[in-house]
Design an enzyme around this catalytic site. Structure first.
Site, short mmCIF file in Angstrom:
data_model
loop_
_atom_site.label_atom_id
_atom_site.label_comp_id
_atom_site.label_asym_id
_atom_site.label_seq_id
_atom_site.Cartn_x
_atom_site.Cartn_y
_atom_site.Cartn_z
N HIS A 188 -10.29 -5.26 -3.17
CA HIS A 188 -8.95 -5.49 -2.63
C HIS A 188 -9.03 -5.89 -1.17
CE1 HIS A 188 -9.96 -1.21 -2.29
NE2 HIS A 188 -9.29 -1.20 -1.16
N MET A 189 -8.11 -6.75 -0.80
CA MET A 189 -7.99 -7.19 0.58
C MET A 189 -6.75 -6.53 1.18
SD MET A 189 -7.00 -11.04 1.70
CE MET A 189 -8.56 -11.84 1.39
N ASP B 105 0.84 -1.19 0.00
CA ASP B 105 0.00 0.00 0.00
C ASP B 105 0.88 1.25 0.00
OD1 ASP B 105 -3.22 0.53 0.99
OD2 ASP B 105 -1.81 2.21 1.17
N GLU C 183 -12.36 3.42 -0.98
CA GLU C 183 -11.95 4.56 -1.82
C GLU C 183 -11.61 4.15 -3.23
OE1 GLU C 183 -8.85 6.41 0.52
OE2 GLU C 183 -10.32 7.69 1.53
N VAL C 184 -11.04 2.97 -3.39
CA VAL C 184 -10.69 2.47 -4.73
C VAL C 184 -11.70 1.38 -5.09
CG1 VAL C 184 -8.95 1.37 -6.17
CG2 VAL C 184 -8.25 3.01 -4.40
#
Ligand code: 5GP
Ligand code: ZN
Length: 114
Positions: free
Chosen positions: A100-101, A30, A95-96
């Site tokens: 995703h994890m 990230d 937000e995206v």
């Protein structure tokens, strides 16, 4: 998906610090880590959010967990533990809009979740 940030990362149009890659899954650090180790595991296929997981995606979602286990072992935080988070939608703080994890590790996160 042309205007999706994580699809651009999958294509290599935006660089990422990769941790794992196969034909279906990508994992990368990230950009704004919340913990000492903060890794995102994503399907290469565009799935906008958890709500959009289809029956045909079940094996793929299972594989995301297997990849998380592999990463935990390889990066050495398997024994100490970690937290997996999937944010979904507005209240979930997503937000995206590409599933995703989050793998959060490297410090004690305590028992409180939110
Ligand atoms: P969400 O809030 O959608 O669950 O999490 C999105 C995550 O993506 C955030 O933790 C954020 O720091 C991360 N992120 C946003 N843009 C980028 C980027 O360009 N590269 C990487 N590696 N991570 C990103
Ligand atoms: Zn996408």
């Amino acid at each position: 998906m042309d205007d999706c940030l994580f699809c651009k990362i999958v294509k290599g149009d935006i660089p990422s610090n990769k941790v794992y890659e196969d034909d279906e899954i990508l994992a990368f650090y990230d950009i704004n880590p919340a913990t000492p180790i903060h890794i995102l595991v994503i399907p290469k296929k565009h799935i906008s959010c958890h709500n959009d997981i289809a029956k045909e995606d079940e094996a793929l979602i299972g594989k995301m967990h297997s990849v998380a286990n592999k990463i935990a072992e390889e990066k050495g935080f398997k024994e100490k533990g970690y937290r997996l988070i999937i944010n979904c939608g507005e209240d979930g703080g997503q937000e995206v809009m590409h599933l995703h994890m989050h793998i959060l590790a490297g410090k004690s996160l305590g028992a409180k979740i939110a």
